[in-house]
Design an enzyme around this catalytic site. Structure first.
Site, PDB file in Angstrom:
ATOM      1  N   GLU A  76       0.828  -1.215   0.000  1.00  0.00           N
ATOM      2  CA  GLU A  76       0.000   0.000   0.000  1.00  0.00           C
ATOM      3  C   GLU A  76       0.866   1.269   0.000  1.00  0.00           C
ATOM      4  O   GLU A  76       0.693   2.159   0.831  1.00  0.00           O
ATOM      5  CB  GLU A  76      -0.969  -0.046   1.182  1.00  0.00           C
ATOM      6  CG  GLU A  76      -1.919  -1.240   1.065  1.00  0.00           C
ATOM      7  CD  GLU A  76      -3.030  -1.266   2.109  1.00  0.00           C
ATOM      8  OE1 GLU A  76      -2.761  -1.035   3.290  1.00  0.00           O
ATOM      9  OE2 GLU A  76      -4.177  -1.540   1.728  1.00  0.00           O
ATOM     10  N   HIS A 123     -18.765  -8.472   5.078  1.00  0.00           N
ATOM     11  CA  HIS A 123     -17.400  -8.024   5.368  1.00  0.00           C
ATOM     12  C   HIS A 123     -16.745  -8.955   6.370  1.00  0.00           C
ATOM     13  O   HIS A 123     -17.302  -9.204   7.442  1.00  0.00           O
ATOM     14  CB  HIS A 123     -17.411  -6.588   5.923  1.00  0.00           C
ATOM     15  CG  HIS A 123     -16.030  -6.026   6.095  1.00  0.00           C
ATOM     16  ND1 HIS A 123     -15.611  -5.396   7.230  1.00  0.00           N
ATOM     17  CD2 HIS A 123     -14.960  -6.024   5.256  1.00  0.00           C
ATOM     18  CE1 HIS A 123     -14.344  -5.010   7.075  1.00  0.00           C
ATOM     19  NE2 HIS A 123     -13.930  -5.375   5.901  1.00  0.00           N
ATOM     20  N   HIS A 124     -15.599  -9.502   5.990  1.00  0.00           N
ATOM     21  CA  HIS A 124     -14.806 -10.364   6.874  1.00  0.00           C
ATOM     22  C   HIS A 124     -13.444  -9.717   7.099  1.00  0.00           C
ATOM     23  O   HIS A 124     -12.489 -10.005   6.371  1.00  0.00           O
ATOM     24  CB  HIS A 124     -14.564 -11.739   6.234  1.00  0.00           C
ATOM     25  CG  HIS A 124     -15.793 -12.575   6.093  1.00  0.00           C
ATOM     26  ND1 HIS A 124     -15.869 -13.639   5.215  1.00  0.00           N
ATOM     27  CD2 HIS A 124     -17.011 -12.517   6.718  1.00  0.00           C
ATOM     28  CE1 HIS A 124     -17.067 -14.209   5.316  1.00  0.00           C
ATOM     29  NE2 HIS A 124     -17.778 -13.547   6.214  1.00  0.00           N
ATOM     30  N   GLU A 125     -13.346  -8.839   8.061  1.00  0.00           N
ATOM     31  CA  GLU A 125     -12.009  -8.345   8.443  1.00  0.00           C
ATOM     32  C   GLU A 125     -11.398  -9.398   9.352  1.00  0.00           C
ATOM     33  O   GLU A 125     -12.001  -9.766  10.361  1.00  0.00           O
ATOM     34  CB  GLU A 125     -12.128  -6.993   9.160  1.00  0.00           C
ATOM     35  CG  GLU A 125     -10.809  -6.467   9.723  1.00  0.00           C
ATOM     36  CD  GLU A 125      -9.702  -6.326   8.689  1.00  0.00           C
ATOM     37  OE1 GLU A 125      -9.869  -5.543   7.742  1.00  0.00           O
ATOM     38  OE2 GLU A 125      -8.672  -7.027   8.816  1.00  0.00           O
ATOM     39  N   ASN A 141       6.274   7.637   7.153  1.00  0.00           N
ATOM     40  CA  ASN A 141       5.086   8.111   7.855  1.00  0.00           C
ATOM     41  C   ASN A 141       3.964   8.241   6.821  1.00  0.00           C
ATOM     42  O   ASN A 141       3.589   9.326   6.398  1.00  0.00           O
ATOM     43  CB  ASN A 141       5.397   9.467   8.504  1.00  0.00           C
ATOM     44  CG  ASN A 141       4.202  10.005   9.256  1.00  0.00           C
ATOM     45  OD1 ASN A 141       3.309   9.248   9.638  1.00  0.00           O
ATOM     46  ND2 ASN A 141       4.166  11.314   9.435  1.00  0.00           N
ATOM     47  N   HIS A 149      -8.819  -7.489   0.599  1.00  0.00           N
ATOM     48  CA  HIS A 149      -7.971  -6.318   0.872  1.00  0.00           C
ATOM     49  C   HIS A 149      -6.757  -6.776   1.674  1.00  0.00           C
ATOM     50  O   HIS A 149      -6.833  -7.746   2.427  1.00  0.00           O
ATOM     51  CB  HIS A 149      -8.761  -5.265   1.650  1.00  0.00           C
ATOM     52  CG  HIS A 149      -9.613  -4.410   0.763  1.00  0.00           C
ATOM     53  ND1 HIS A 149      -9.682  -3.053   0.870  1.00  0.00           N
ATOM     54  CD2 HIS A 149     -10.411  -4.739  -0.287  1.00  0.00           C
ATOM     55  CE1 HIS A 149     -10.497  -2.570  -0.053  1.00  0.00           C
ATOM     56  NE2 HIS A 149     -10.964  -3.573  -0.766  1.00  0.00           N
ATOM     57  N   GLU A 150      -5.662  -6.039   1.496  1.00  0.00           N
ATOM     58  CA  GLU A 150      -4.370  -6.361   2.158  1.00  0.00           C
ATOM     59  C   GLU A 150      -3.892  -7.783   1.833  1.00  0.00           C
ATOM     60  O   GLU A 150      -3.166  -8.396   2.610  1.00  0.00           O
ATOM     61  CB  GLU A 150      -4.436  -6.185   3.693  1.00  0.00           C
ATOM     62  CG  GLU A 150      -4.668  -4.777   4.148  1.00  0.00           C
ATOM     63  CD  GLU A 150      -6.132  -4.384   4.137  1.00  0.00           C
ATOM     64  OE1 GLU A 150      -6.437  -3.282   3.656  1.00  0.00           O
ATOM     65  OE2 GLU A 150      -6.968  -5.182   4.598  1.00  0.00           O
ATOM     66  N   GLU A 193      -8.773   5.017  -0.020  1.00  0.00           N
ATOM     67  CA  GLU A 193      -8.972   5.265   1.418  1.00  0.00           C
ATOM     68  C   GLU A 193      -7.813   6.030   2.065  1.00  0.00           C
ATOM     69  O   GLU A 193      -8.024   6.776   3.014  1.00  0.00           O
ATOM     70  CB  GLU A 193      -9.195   3.939   2.146  1.00  0.00           C
ATOM     71  CG  GLU A 193      -7.976   3.025   2.101  1.00  0.00           C
ATOM     72  CD  GLU A 193      -8.311   1.580   2.438  1.00  0.00           C
ATOM     73  OE1 GLU A 193      -9.402   1.140   2.080  1.00  0.00           O
ATOM     74  OE2 GLU A 193      -7.461   0.905   3.038  1.00  0.00           O
ATOM     75  N   GLU A 240      -7.693  -5.564  -3.389  1.00  0.00           N
ATOM     76  CA  GLU A 240      -7.122  -4.230  -3.211  1.00  0.00           C
ATOM     77  C   GLU A 240      -5.613  -4.354  -3.522  1.00  0.00           C
ATOM     78  O   GLU A 240      -5.187  -4.050  -4.625  1.00  0.00           O
ATOM     79  CB  GLU A 240      -7.388  -3.744  -1.792  1.00  0.00           C
ATOM     80  CG  GLU A 240      -6.885  -2.349  -1.537  1.00  0.00           C
ATOM     81  CD  GLU A 240      -6.872  -2.020  -0.053  1.00  0.00           C
ATOM     82  OE1 GLU A 240      -7.234  -0.898   0.292  1.00  0.00           O
ATOM     83  OE2 GLU A 240      -6.459  -2.877   0.756  1.00  0.00           O
TER      84      GLU A 240
HETATM   85  C1  NOJ Z   1      -8.546  -1.843   5.287  1.00  0.00           C
HETATM   86  C2  NOJ Z   1      -9.374  -1.924   4.056  1.00  0.00           C
HETATM   87  O1  NOJ Z   1      -8.617  -1.645   2.917  1.00  0.00           O
HETATM   88  C3  NOJ Z   1     -10.521  -0.962   4.227  1.00  0.00           C
HETATM   89  O2  NOJ Z   1     -11.259  -0.881   3.037  1.00  0.00           O
HETATM   90  C4  NOJ Z   1     -11.361  -1.395   5.397  1.00  0.00           C
HETATM   91  O3  NOJ Z   1     -12.376  -0.460   5.600  1.00  0.00           O
HETATM   92  C5  NOJ Z   1     -10.525  -1.507   6.661  1.00  0.00           C
HETATM   93  N1  NOJ Z   1      -9.347  -2.254   6.421  1.00  0.00           N
HETATM   94  C6  NOJ Z   1     -11.289  -2.180   7.773  1.00  0.00           C
HETATM   95  O4  NOJ Z   1     -11.482  -3.521   7.470  1.00  0.00           O
HETATM   96 CA    CA Z   2      -6.244  -1.450   2.619  1.00  0.00          CA
END
Ligand code: NOJ
Ligand code: CA
Length: 698
Positions: free
Chosen positions: A169, A407-409, A188, A477-478, A502, A496
């Site tokens: 990123e 959403h699965h964080e 930073n 993502h990530e 973001e 992503e």
């Molecule tokens: C990083 C993700 O890229 C973002 O889209 C998301 O809102 C946050 N993590 C929280 O999961």
């Molecule tokens: Ca991200």
């Protein structure tokens, strides 16, 4: 005399083993050669000029003889392939896969280990991979180092980001090759977890431009059961060497023959458009393993998302202190975004404006301490917060013909996610969620693993397959950078894996050139969930003390829907911001996401990009043009439109006084009738863009 003789012998010895494979039109040629010591090497030329000088191939194995020299050639085979295939969703309805292949079979003299090198020459690039056949002398093995080199000829301009094992990123640096230096970076930059292994390690895709104007791109395709390859640069010699991401104990890849490495790719062209439009990476991946793909559909979505990034609401319900009342129940802060009521508001908005889906982040318990603690059991992916009623939300969405996006964080706790995955997917099916966005913020658990290591690559690919088993789509993502696996599992609809929009909300953000570079880098591997469409551009709008902003004009945000291909596209801004600019919002509502044809009309990495695309199955076209921090005027011929037809062109452009920093929202919209003989003069503001829709007139 003796010296001359041995030199001649040397040349003739190596000459004997030289093998050449040319691209179909002969523009590109790759030469394989063994050194006198039996080390495999390759070199690449473009229009008869060297672009990659003799470069080593080979791998070192843990506790075994290195597969780097003492080889001899036991046979070679060649093939010519020219086929056409149809992606399920894509930039074009049909993709041509046209290349010549050379397979060199090698055996190592003492160990008797067999190794095949597979080379393919396409007109816009070459590719090669290691193939370890089934054999007596090699069964289980561990790769401790990959020796692959890319020896360049000159001090090219390079668009590079550090070869971080945990994050992609970053903002791209545009410097001479000799100026690559991770220690000079401002770290930073809003990235939470960073693991940069060395001063000169960079990531692929590595886009370069030679002093004479040749575009070169080094990347990889079909990274399956193998770690991501970063590259170590020798900034004096202009060489690059593979740096495979290690696992927790320092090993690179655990393999069993028969098996193959990912492809290493080198694209070369004197026309930047050939690189940015190339389908080489997809072509090097396996065809779709999903037979019935009827459930894989493009999705345009809105969601409870940007409001957390701009600080209007939160993912968590009870705050980081997780305050509890006397009965032991969490006390809500009142700032939680993912409430049933707010979700219904988004569903209403999606239904009213024809969006397919609504993403809701922060719907499930765990967000009070989700990041920074390296905690294993944070989320269970099935338990909603008390103010989010799954039954009610899904029934409401169904009644309005809108699909919910799960959403699965994982907060990087991957073992935990895998343990819960089947239940999580069952819940999605029960409540009719066709797709999920996954996230991997934070340090990985199992501890010591990196986001880009073999185990994590296997995890991301496994999740795509498990979703496919359940006829569900996934957007990660990530995750590690995509390398075309979406051809094999087209339900892996987007990722992503680069610096998304973001970052503009809460960090130094993405400079105006960023979106002109991503199509030459990250997006070569597959669609990106960039989340464009921000209309309220300065964060001071939400809080007067904030100085962050999206580095763009509003018109450029529209153009991104065309320039950044993805079958999954978010209209990322808040409902109320779209309601303020309904005429500009119309473009986001209209723009297609799946295409018959895509024409890259103008392209220069770091400077500008102009793309025209024809909607799948319809005679409507969309055009997106973007520029970096410099204003730009260009004239576009509309000769791609059907001859003899008239089209209504709606042109969304920067106002004369627009500027990404000084006046970002100013835009104008004009309508005119055009034909394939028309030309349009486009004027893009600094950091600006133009978006156009073309609709055939009766
Ligand atoms: C990083 C993700 O890229 C973002 O889209 C998301 O809102 C946050 N993590 C929280 O999961
Ligand atoms: Ca991200």
């Amino acid at each position: 005399m003796k010296q001359l003789f041995s030199l001649l012998l040397l040349c003739s010895l190596s000459w004997v083993s030289a093998q050449k494979v040319e691209s179909p039109t002969g523009t590109l040629a790759l030469t394989f050669q063994l050194t006198p010591d039996g080390q495999p090497t390759y070199a690449v030329s473009y229009k008869n000029k060297p672009v990659v000088l003799s470069s080593a191939l080979g791998v070192s194995l843990k506790d075994k003889t290195a597969l780097v020299n003492h080889f001899e050639v036991t046979g070679t085979t060649t093939h010519a392939v020219n086929e056409t295939w149809k992606p399920v969703l894509g930039e074009q309805a049909q993709i041509v896969n046209h290349y010549n292949e050379l397979i060199v079979a090698l055996v190592q003299k003492d160990s008797k280990v067999k190794l095949n090198l597979v080379f393919r020459a396409f007109d816009e690039g070459v590719a090669f991979r290691y193939d370890f056949p089934k054999q007596e002398n090699l069964n289980y093995f561990i790769i401790s180092d990959e020796k692959t080199e890319f020896n360049l000829t000159e001090n090219h301009k390079v668009f590079w980001i550090p070869g971080d094992f945990d994050s992609n990123e970053y903002v791209y640096n545009e410097t001479k090759f000799s100026e690559i230096d991770n220690e000079k970076l401002d770290l930073n930059n809003g990235i939470g977890v960073k693991s940069i292994p060395g001063k000169y390690t960079v990531q692929t895709p590595l886009q370069m431009k030679s002093p004479s104007g040749l575009y070169l791109n080094i990347f990889e395709a079909a990274v399956v059961n193998y770690p991501v390859m970063h590259l170590d640069a020798n900034v004096q010699k202009y060489t690059l060497k593979a740096n495979l991401v290690p696992n927790a104990i320092g090993d690179k890849a655990y393999l069993q023959a028969p098996c193959v490495s990912p492809w290493r790719t080198i694209m070369v062209s004197d026309d930047a458009r050939k690189i940015v439009s190339s389908k080489l990476i997809l072509n090097l991946n396996e065809p779709s393993k999903i037979e019935d793909t009827s459930w894989i559909k493009p999705m345009k979505y809105v969601g409870i998302w940007w409001e957390m990034h701009v600080g209007k609401s939160t993912w968590d319900y009870a705050g980081s202190q997780n305050a509890q009342n006397a009965a032991g129940n969490p006390i809500p802060t009142g700032k939680h975004g993912a409430t049933t009521e707010n979700t219904k508001r988004y569903i209403d908005f999606a239904a009213k404006h024809g969006f397919d889906g609504v993403l809701v982040e922060g719907w499930n318990v765990g967000w009070e301490d989700w990041v920074g603690n390296w905690k294993e059991d944070v989320f269970d992916f099935t338990t909603p917060y008390p103010d989010f009623n799954l039954e009610e939300v899904s029934a409401y969405a169904k009644a309005k013909n809108v699909k919910m996006i799960m959403h699965h964080e994982t907060s990087g706790s991957v073992g935990n996610y895998e343990r819960h995955l089947d239940r999580a997917l069952d819940l999605m099916k029960k409540f009719d969620y066709p797709a999920a966005k996954t996230g991997y913020v934070g340090k990985i658990i199992p501890r010591g693993e990196f986001h880009d290591g073999q185990a994590m690559v296997n995890h991301f690919n496994f999740v795509a397959r498990r979703f496919a088993d359940n006829k569900l789509m996934v957007n990660s993502h990530e995750s590690s950078h995509p390398t075309g696996y979406s051809r094999t599992y087209p339900n892996y609809i987007a990722a992503e894996s680069a610096r998304g929009n973001e970052f503009n909300a809460w960090s130094n953000g993405n400079p105006p050139a960023h979106e002109t570079i991503l199509p030459f880098t990250r997006q070569l591997g597959g669609p990106m969930d960039y989340t464009p469409g921000i209309f309220e551009i300065k964060m001071s709008y939400y809080d007067k003390n904030k100085t962050e902003q999206v580095h763009t004009t509003l018109a450029k945000q529209l153009a991104l829907y065309v320039t950044m291909y993805s079958p999954l596209q978010m209209a990322a801004d808040l409902i109320e911001n779209y309601e303020k600019y309904p005429d500009a919002f119309q473009f986001i509502k209209d723009v297609a996401m799946d295409w018959d044809e895509s024409l890259y009309l103008e392209a220069e990495p770091g400077d500008y990009l102009t793309v025209a695309r024809k909607t799948k199955g319809q005679d409507t076209w969309f055009l997106g043009a973007i520029t970096d921090e410099n204003a730009r005027t260009t004239e576009i011929k509309l000769d791609f439109l059907t001859k003899g037809k008239k089209y209504k062109a709606i042109i969304y452009q920067d106002a004369k006084n627009a500027h990404w920093e000084k006046n970002p929202i100013a835009y104008t919209i004009k309508t005119q009738v055009v034909t394939s003989a028309s030309k349009l003069k486009l004027q893009l503001a600094a950091g600006g863009g133009t978006a156009i829709s073309f609709e055939p007139l009766p």
